[in-house]
Scaffold this motif. Structure first.
Motif, PDB file in Angstrom:
ATOM      1  N   ASP A  25     -29.027 109.169   0.300  1.00  0.00           N
ATOM      2  CA  ASP A  25     -28.723 108.640  -1.028  1.00  0.00           C
ATOM      3  C   ASP A  25     -29.206 107.209  -1.177  1.00  0.00           C
ATOM      4  N   LYS A  26     -29.001 106.424  -0.142  1.00  0.00           N
ATOM      5  CA  LYS A  26     -29.331 105.003  -0.201  1.00  0.00           C
ATOM      6  C   LYS A  26     -30.833 104.745  -0.065  1.00  0.00           C
ATOM      7  N   LEU A  27     -31.486 105.461   0.842  1.00  0.00           N
ATOM      8  CA  LEU A  27     -32.876 105.177   1.179  1.00  0.00           C
ATOM      9  C   LEU A  27     -33.890 106.088   0.497  1.00  0.00           C
ATOM     10  N   GLY A  28     -33.433 107.233  -0.001  1.00  0.00           N
ATOM     11  CA  GLY A  28     -34.375 108.217  -0.524  1.00  0.00           C
ATOM     12  C   GLY A  28     -34.995 108.998   0.624  1.00  0.00           C
ATOM     13  N   GLY A  29     -35.752 109.997   0.286  1.00  0.00           N
ATOM     14  CA  GLY A  29     -36.336 110.883   1.292  1.00  0.00           C
ATOM     15  C   GLY A  29     -37.263 110.172   2.257  1.00  0.00           C
ATOM     16  N   GLU A  30     -38.175 109.385   1.741  1.00  0.00           N
ATOM     17  CA  GLU A  30     -39.136 108.700   2.609  1.00  0.00           C
ATOM     18  C   GLU A  30     -38.438 107.683   3.511  1.00  0.00           C
ATOM     19  N   GLY A  31     -37.488 106.945   2.962  1.00  0.00           N
ATOM     20  CA  GLY A  31     -36.746 105.974   3.757  1.00  0.00           C
ATOM     21  C   GLY A  31     -35.942 106.644   4.863  1.00  0.00           C
ATOM     22  N   ILE A  89     -36.634 109.486   6.350  1.00  0.00           N
ATOM     23  CA  ILE A  89     -37.586 109.934   7.364  1.00  0.00           C
ATOM     24  C   ILE A  89     -38.028 108.757   8.225  1.00  0.00           C
ATOM     25  N   ASN A  90     -38.267 107.603   7.608  1.00  0.00           N
ATOM     26  CA  ASN A  90     -38.631 106.408   8.380  1.00  0.00           C
ATOM     27  C   ASN A  90     -37.521 106.032   9.356  1.00  0.00           C
ATOM     28  N   GLU A  91     -36.271 106.109   8.896  1.00  0.00           N
ATOM     29  CA  GLU A  91     -35.141 105.791   9.779  1.00  0.00           C
ATOM     30  C   GLU A  91     -35.025 106.798  10.916  1.00  0.00           C
ATOM     31  N   LEU A  92     -35.282 108.065  10.636  1.00  0.00           N
ATOM     32  CA  LEU A  92     -35.265 109.059  11.708  1.00  0.00           C
ATOM     33  C   LEU A  92     -36.365 108.774  12.723  1.00  0.00           C
ATOM     34  N   CYS A  93     -37.547 108.369  12.245  1.00  0.00           N
ATOM     35  CA  CYS A  93     -38.630 107.991  13.162  1.00  0.00           C
ATOM     36  C   CYS A  93     -38.206 106.804  14.024  1.00  0.00           C
ATOM     37  N   ASN A  94     -37.540 105.830  13.410  1.00  0.00           N
ATOM     38  CA  ASN A  94     -37.049 104.674  14.166  1.00  0.00           C
ATOM     39  C   ASN A  94     -35.998 105.092  15.191  1.00  0.00           C
ATOM     40  N   GLY A  95     -35.093 105.995  14.774  1.00  0.00           N
ATOM     41  CA  GLY A  95     -34.072 106.494  15.696  1.00  0.00           C
ATOM     42  C   GLY A  95     -34.695 107.217  16.875  1.00  0.00           C
ATOM     43  N   PHE A  96     -35.706 108.017  16.591  1.00  0.00           N
ATOM     44  CA  PHE A  96     -36.412 108.712  17.664  1.00  0.00           C
ATOM     45  C   PHE A  96     -37.005 107.706  18.647  1.00  0.00           C
ATOM     46  N   SER A  97     -37.629 106.672  18.111  1.00  0.00           N
ATOM     47  CA  SER A  97     -38.242 105.650  18.963  1.00  0.00           C
ATOM     48  C   SER A  97     -37.217 104.971  19.870  1.00  0.00           C
ATOM     49  N   LEU A  98     -36.011 104.754  19.356  1.00  0.00           N
ATOM     50  CA  LEU A  98     -34.962 104.129  20.164  1.00  0.00           C
ATOM     51  C   LEU A  98     -34.499 105.028  21.306  1.00  0.00           C
ATOM     52  N   LEU A  99     -34.514 106.324  21.082  1.00  0.00           N
ATOM     53  CA  LEU A  99     -33.973 107.274  22.049  1.00  0.00           C
ATOM     54  C   LEU A  99     -34.992 107.836  23.031  1.00  0.00           C
ATOM     55  N   MET A 100     -36.265 107.703  22.715  1.00  0.00           N
ATOM     56  CA  MET A 100     -37.269 108.383  23.527  1.00  0.00           C
ATOM     57  C   MET A 100     -37.527 107.675  24.849  1.00  0.00           C
ATOM     58  N   ASP A 101     -37.980 108.446  25.784  1.00  0.00           N
ATOM     59  CA  ASP A 101     -38.468 107.942  27.063  1.00  0.00           C
ATOM     60  C   ASP A 101     -39.841 107.339  26.780  1.00  0.00           C
ATOM     61  N   ARG A 102     -39.992 106.070  27.009  1.00  0.00           N
ATOM     62  CA  ARG A 102     -41.231 105.347  26.664  1.00  0.00           C
ATOM     63  C   ARG A 102     -42.456 105.906  27.382  1.00  0.00           C
ATOM     64  N   GLU A 103     -42.295 106.331  28.611  1.00  0.00           N
ATOM     65  CA  GLU A 103     -43.424 106.847  29.374  1.00  0.00           C
ATOM     66  C   GLU A 103     -43.853 108.231  28.911  1.00  0.00           C
ATOM     67  N   TYR A 150     -36.645 120.199   1.251  1.00  0.00           N
ATOM     68  CA  TYR A 150     -37.298 119.021   0.688  1.00  0.00           C
ATOM     69  C   TYR A 150     -37.516 117.962   1.767  1.00  0.00           C
ATOM     70  N   PHE A 151     -36.459 117.669   2.511  1.00  0.00           N
ATOM     71  CA  PHE A 151     -36.563 116.632   3.531  1.00  0.00           C
ATOM     72  C   PHE A 151     -37.456 117.069   4.694  1.00  0.00           C
ATOM     73  N   LEU A 152     -37.444 118.354   5.028  1.00  0.00           N
ATOM     74  CA  LEU A 152     -38.293 118.843   6.096  1.00  0.00           C
ATOM     75  C   LEU A 152     -39.759 118.707   5.712  1.00  0.00           C
ATOM     76  N   GLU A 153     -40.075 118.983   4.457  1.00  0.00           N
ATOM     77  CA  GLU A 153     -41.441 118.807   3.983  1.00  0.00           C
ATOM     78  C   GLU A 153     -41.852 117.341   4.111  1.00  0.00           C
ATOM     79  N   GLU A 154     -40.963 116.438   3.709  1.00  0.00           N
ATOM     80  CA  GLU A 154     -41.256 115.015   3.848  1.00  0.00           C
ATOM     81  C   GLU A 154     -41.365 114.626   5.317  1.00  0.00           C
ATOM     82  N   ALA A 155     -40.532 115.238   6.171  1.00  0.00           N
ATOM     83  CA  ALA A 155     -40.582 114.940   7.605  1.00  0.00           C
ATOM     84  C   ALA A 155     -41.926 115.347   8.193  1.00  0.00           C
ATOM     85  N   LEU A 156     -42.436 116.494   7.768  1.00  0.00           N
ATOM     86  CA  LEU A 156     -43.738 116.937   8.247  1.00  0.00           C
ATOM     87  C   LEU A 156     -44.829 115.954   7.843  1.00  0.00           C
ATOM     88  N   ILE A 157     -44.776 115.501   6.605  1.00  0.00           N
ATOM     89  CA  ILE A 157     -45.747 114.517   6.129  1.00  0.00           C
ATOM     90  C   ILE A 157     -45.618 113.225   6.920  1.00  0.00           C
TER      91      ILE A 157
END
Length: 126
Positions: free
Chosen positions: A26-32, A34-48, A111-118
């Motif tokens: 609601d606050k960020l919209g679909g694209e926002g 997805i960006n936050e999910l990408c950021n969350g993934f980056s925080l949790l991933m094994d860097r190597e 809707y969000f999955l389509e945006e996530a794919l993009i």
């Protein structure tokens, strides 16, 4: 029996997961979102390895509000999200898992999955 154990483990994951995705959407919209999910993934991933492993999830579980989860519950979360069976979560698998754990967003998930794919394509191009 195995199916019942998986269902129970998935329910435990949902019980521990505080669903903030609808508020974020609601606050960020679909694209926002997805960006936050990408950021969350980056925080949790094994860097190597470039994916979320059990070890990286366990190490960083506090960042997701999953501080009190047991190893079995974290392992179940990994299993629930690991669509290709490689034992790790790619960025796409992580995004899909977050939507699956959010009951309020399931209705809007196409809707969000389509945006996530993009966004996945865009994140890979960087």
């Amino acid at each position: 029996m195995a199916g019942q154990l998986k269902a129970a483990a998935a329910a435990a994951v949902v019980d521990h997961f505080e669903d903030r995705l609808p508020l974020m959407a609601d606050k960020l919209g679909g694209e926002g979102l997805i960006n936050e999910l990408c950021n969350g993934f980056s925080l949790l991933m094994d860097r190597e390895k470039g994916v979320i492993t059990f070890e990286s999830l366990k190490k960083n579980a506090v960042l997701l509000g999953l501080k009190g989860m047991t190893d079995d519950e974290l392992q179940s979360m990994m299993f629930e999200g690991d669509l290709d069976g490689d034992g790790a979560l790619s960025q796409m698998e992580f995004c899909v898992l977050m939507f699956r754990l959010s009951p309020d967003l399931r209705e809007d998930s196409n809707y969000f999955l389509e945006e996530a794919l993009i966004q996945e394509i865009n994140c890979q191009d960087l």
